[in-house]
Design a protein around this motif. Structure first.
Motif, short mmCIF file in Angstrom:
data_model
loop_
_atom_site.label_atom_id
_atom_site.label_comp_id
_atom_site.label_asym_id
_atom_site.label_seq_id
_atom_site.Cartn_x
_atom_site.Cartn_y
_atom_site.Cartn_z
N ALA A 1 96.17 -19.69 41.44
CA ALA A 1 96.11 -20.04 40.08
C ALA A 1 97.03 -21.23 39.87
O ALA A 1 98.08 -20.81 40.21
N THR B 1 87.62 -15.01 34.98
CA THR B 1 88.18 -15.60 33.86
C THR B 1 87.22 -16.39 33.10
O THR B 1 86.64 -17.33 33.51
N SER C 1 86.39 -20.36 33.52
CA SER C 1 87.17 -21.03 34.65
C SER C 1 86.10 -21.10 35.97
O SER C 1 85.13 -20.34 35.76
N ASP D 1 86.17 -21.00 40.07
CA ASP D 1 86.84 -20.86 41.33
C ASP D 1 86.51 -21.86 42.53
O ASP D 1 85.02 -21.89 42.41
N VAL E 1 91.96 -21.25 41.62
CA VAL E 1 91.63 -21.16 40.11
C VAL E 1 92.15 -22.26 39.40
O VAL E 1 93.19 -22.44 39.22
N THR F 1 93.03 -23.85 35.82
CA THR F 1 93.05 -23.68 34.58
C THR F 1 93.11 -24.96 33.77
O THR F 1 92.68 -24.95 32.69
N ARG G 1 94.96 -19.78 28.63
CA ARG G 1 94.35 -20.06 29.71
C ARG G 1 95.12 -19.32 30.77
O ARG G 1 94.58 -18.81 31.80
N SER G 2 96.32 -19.17 30.75
CA SER G 2 97.23 -19.01 31.89
C SER G 2 97.21 -17.50 31.82
O SER G 2 97.17 -16.77 32.89
N ALA H 1 94.16 -16.76 33.63
CA ALA H 1 94.12 -16.98 35.20
C ALA H 1 94.99 -16.15 35.88
O ALA H 1 94.91 -15.70 37.29
N ALA I 1 95.01 -13.51 39.76
CA ALA I 1 95.48 -14.20 40.80
C ALA I 1 96.36 -13.52 41.51
O ALA I 1 96.82 -12.59 41.44
N CYS J 1 100.46 -17.88 41.89
CA CYS J 1 100.50 -18.74 40.74
C CYS J 1 101.36 -20.05 41.26
O CYS J 1 102.58 -19.84 41.33
#
Length: 433
Positions: free
Chosen positions: A177, A208, A211, A213, A226, A228, A248-249, A252, A256, A259
């Protein structure tokens, strides 16, 4: 992972309920402070179902106070993003004008809304709660967030209403992510990675919301990326970019394996970036920090070294994290960043044989045993790695209750010194032998 938002006017007990909900999870009980007043994020599970919880600020319609107006905007965002909404009211005060305003807002929302009547701690309050049928939100649940009574029934209803998590495609591939605050260079980083020659198999709708992928297969690396930064709003609302970047985070990060946290070198490892960093750490995800726009920083001999030292100071106590200085614009070290993320994924997936663990760790423990406490001496006899997606270790001893956090951190540091867990949170548990 699904999101539950707790909303309502000020001083009805939202934060107390939030704390009680996240404390029902054994592994992760900490909240992460958000970017505005009274904003918190946490994780909970109930009957084996995990979900995120957002404690929103008190909703006040038409206020002239700049802070309250900002909170109102963010409550609307939380409602828009949540899967289930818990609307809290106060049995002691009865229905207020602000309650009616919030109810009017929620009646327009096409999502499950649970009315939670708080401060019901005696039979008279139970009778008084009937008044809240007048809000027009169907059923309600009575509870006392302070004592915890009634929260079990509320949680049962929450998990009934949560959507089923879809089965993720390509689950065997690592998921990276790309997270960070707005304008740090997330979209540019992804565009630089995929480049003009698109070695991309497909875009896959992720678990998510909104979002994407992207399956990345290039230079020997294969993983799901991913993005964001590319999430689009489904409708136009007044948006606080700082708050929404955390929203958003949250989604995500939870889905994940690693990150990739991008920060703007001209702004530093500020509070917003730190919030996202600790979200990833508390979710036990692998972390790589990329310092973007390094080409814009005036440099001297030790500039990078000093900059990195400052970041690690802000990360304490979790400082074993790779930091890569990049320039997306000039495409400097962006593939080094991906190599590092792949290494962190391997570290997170690492499994150490029990025999090797004991061969290394027991002599270290014997050389520096746990300090005695109240005249009790702790003897650690055995260590093994637990069968979990991230590194977790159980140390078996005679008196686990006498092991304090400083010694646990010592054991974690020794594990890191002898086995490479760079970029990965490590959990240490003491168990009765």
């Amino acid at each position: 992972m699904s999101i539950v938002a707790i909303v309502g006017r000020p001083n009805v007990g939202k934060s107390t309920l939030f704390n009680r909900l996240i404390q029902r999870r054994e592994a992760i009980t900490d909240a992460v402070s958000g970017v505005t007043r009274d904003r918190h994020y946490g994780k909970s599970d109930w009957n084996g179902k995990e979900f995120s919880v957002i404690d929103t600020g008190g909703y006040v319609v038409g206020s002239d106070d700049v802070f309250e107006a900002e909170i109102d905007h963010q409550v609307e965002l939380a409602i828009d993003e949540a899967d289930v909404i818990v609307f809290m009211v106060d049995a002691e005060c009865g229905i207020t004008g602000m309650d009616e305003d919030v109810a009017k807002l929620l009646r327009k929302v096409k999502k499950p809304v649970i009315l939670a009547v708080n401060k019901v701690d005696n039979p008279q309050r139970e009778q008084d709660a009937y008044e809240f049928y007048n809000l027009g939100l169907s059923e309600y649940f009575t509870l006392s967030s302070t004592s915890g009574s009634g929260t079990g029934d509320l949680l049962d209803r929450i998990v009934e209403l949560l959507p089923d998590t879809p089965v993720r495609e390509d689950s065997d591939l690592p998921r990276f992510a790309v997270v960070g605050r707005p304008n740090a260079g997330k979209s540019s980083f992804i565009n630089a990675l995929i480049g003009e020659e698109r070695y991309i198999v497909t875009d896959i709708a992720g678990t998510t919301r909104d979002s994407i992928d992207t399956k990345y297969n290039r230079f020997g690396f294969e993983f799901n990326l991913v993005d964001t930064a590319g999430i689009r709003r489904k409708k136009k609302v007044k948006e606080d970019l700082e708050f929404y970047s955390v929203m958003r985070s949250v989604r995500a990060i939870e889905h994940a394996d690693v990150c990739i946290l991008i920060l703007d070198a001209t702004r530093g490892f500020d509070g917003q970036v730190q919030n996202i960093f600790w979200l990833a750490e508390r979710n036990r995800k692998g972390i790589v920090v990329l310092v973007n726009k390094w080409d814009l920083v005036d440099k001297e001999t030790n500039t990078a070294k000093e900059y990195e030292a400052q970041i690690r100071k802000e990360m304490e106590p979790f400082t074993d994290v790779p930091i890569v200085f990049i320039s997306v614009l000039n495409k400097q070290r962006i593939f080094k960043a991906i190599e590092t993320a792949v290494d962190v994924f391997k570290n997170r997936s690492k499994r150490i044989k029990t025999s090797e663990l004991n061969e290394v760790m027991l002599p270290i423990i014997e050389h520096y045993p746990p300090p005695s406490l109240k005249g009790k001496f702790v003897k650690i006899k055995f260590v093994t790695q637990l069968p979990t997606p991230q590194p977790q270790f159980a140390f078996f001893c005679n008196l686990p209750q006498y092991i304090r956090d400083p010694y646990k951190r010592y054991l974690e540091n020794q594990l890191r010194n002898n086995f490479d867990f760079n970029g990965v949170p490590v959990s240490v548990y003491m168990r009765k032998k």
